[in-house]
Motif scaffolding. Structure first.
Motif, PDB file in Angstrom:
ATOM      1  N   PHE A  68      37.473  -4.427 -13.647  1.00  0.00           N
ATOM      2  CA  PHE A  68      37.123  -5.709 -13.987  1.00  0.00           C
ATOM      3  C   PHE A  68      37.357  -6.149 -14.766  1.00  0.00           C
ATOM      4  O   PHE A  68      37.905  -5.676 -15.665  1.00  0.00           O
ATOM      5  N   GLY A  69      37.983  -8.112 -14.485  1.00  0.00           N
ATOM      6  CA  GLY A  69      37.972  -8.823 -15.727  1.00  0.00           C
ATOM      7  C   GLY A  69      36.998 -10.110 -15.613  1.00  0.00           C
ATOM      8  O   GLY A  69      37.093 -10.499 -14.503  1.00  0.00           O
ATOM      9  N   ARG A  90      39.878 -17.640 -13.411  1.00  0.00           N
ATOM     10  CA  ARG A  90      40.029 -16.487 -12.109  1.00  0.00           C
ATOM     11  C   ARG A  90      41.606 -15.966 -12.604  1.00  0.00           C
ATOM     12  O   ARG A  90      41.644 -14.871 -11.992  1.00  0.00           O
ATOM     13  N   LEU A  91      42.979 -17.151 -13.037  1.00  0.00           N
ATOM     14  CA  LEU A  91      43.856 -16.166 -13.384  1.00  0.00           C
ATOM     15  C   LEU A  91      43.832 -15.177 -14.551  1.00  0.00           C
ATOM     16  O   LEU A  91      44.756 -14.282 -14.462  1.00  0.00           O
ATOM     17  N   GLN A  92      42.807 -16.159 -15.228  1.00  0.00           N
ATOM     18  CA  GLN A  92      42.955 -15.220 -16.165  1.00  0.00           C
ATOM     19  C   GLN A  92      42.478 -13.680 -15.901  1.00  0.00           C
ATOM     20  O   GLN A  92      42.177 -12.602 -16.878  1.00  0.00           O
ATOM     21  N   ALA A  93      41.209 -14.075 -15.178  1.00  0.00           N
ATOM     22  CA  ALA A  93      39.715 -12.400 -14.966  1.00  0.00           C
ATOM     23  C   ALA A  93      41.099 -11.651 -14.141  1.00  0.00           C
ATOM     24  O   ALA A  93      40.873 -10.086 -14.265  1.00  0.00           O
ATOM     25  N   VAL A  94      42.130 -12.238 -13.170  1.00  0.00           N
ATOM     26  CA  VAL A  94      42.309 -10.942 -12.777  1.00  0.00           C
ATOM     27  C   VAL A  94      43.645 -10.502 -13.262  1.00  0.00           C
ATOM     28  O   VAL A  94      43.767  -9.499 -13.602  1.00  0.00           O
ATOM     29  N   ASP A  95      44.415 -11.342 -14.757  1.00  0.00           N
ATOM     30  CA  ASP A  95      45.253 -10.697 -15.639  1.00  0.00           C
ATOM     31  C   ASP A  95      44.230  -9.174 -15.709  1.00  0.00           C
ATOM     32  O   ASP A  95      45.030  -8.601 -16.217  1.00  0.00           O
ATOM     33  N   ARG A  96      43.580  -9.706 -16.769  1.00  0.00           N
ATOM     34  CA  ARG A  96      42.336  -8.999 -17.703  1.00  0.00           C
ATOM     35  C   ARG A  96      41.970  -7.576 -16.772  1.00  0.00           C
ATOM     36  O   ARG A  96      41.711  -6.356 -16.934  1.00  0.00           O
ATOM     37  N   LEU A  97      41.618  -7.649 -15.539  1.00  0.00           N
ATOM     38  CA  LEU A  97      41.635  -7.116 -13.639  1.00  0.00           C
ATOM     39  C   LEU A  97      42.810  -6.196 -14.193  1.00  0.00           C
ATOM     40  O   LEU A  97      42.766  -4.746 -13.770  1.00  0.00           O
TER      41      LEU A  97
END
Length: 109
Positions: free
Chosen positions: A25-26, A61-68
């Motif tokens: 997860f991110g 959302r973009l930051q969460a996907v980068d962290r994912l």
């Protein structure tokens, strides 16, 4: 193109899953500023899109996907399948966005 592919599907056409590493997860948590809250309150009275919030959620959302992707990379995965988003309010002015899925290693079929 990223070295870690992310898809909402349960598989990747043209690839086969060689190894499953498990859930990754991110996360990101963003707080709204007072100006955004005032603008949102006014929009609530007259209707319409609250563009400041829309941009904040899109960026989150973009930051969460980068962290994912970072989390998947740490497991040795080169893809994340079955990716989903979850959003929650934290307190009165914070929003949490989570991107999660299954980290896998895929190979061309």
């Amino acid at each position: 193109m990223s070295d870690v592919m992310v898809t909402t599907m349960n598989d990747l056409p043209g690839y086969r899953v060689a190894e499953v590493y498990g859930e990754v997860f991110g996360l990101t948590v963003r707080s709204r500023n007072i100006g955004s809250d005032i603008g949102a309150s006014l929009k609530g009275l007259i209707g319409g899109e609250v563009k400041g919030y829309t941009k904040m959620l899109a960026d989150s959302r973009l930051q969460a996907v980068d962290r994912l992707r970072d989390a998947a990379r740490e497991t040795g995965a080169n893809a994340v399948i079955a990716m989903r988003f979850d959003c929650n309010e934290l307190g009165s002015n914070m929003t949490e966005v989570a991107a999660y899925g299954t980290a896998v290693s895929v190979q061309r079929a």
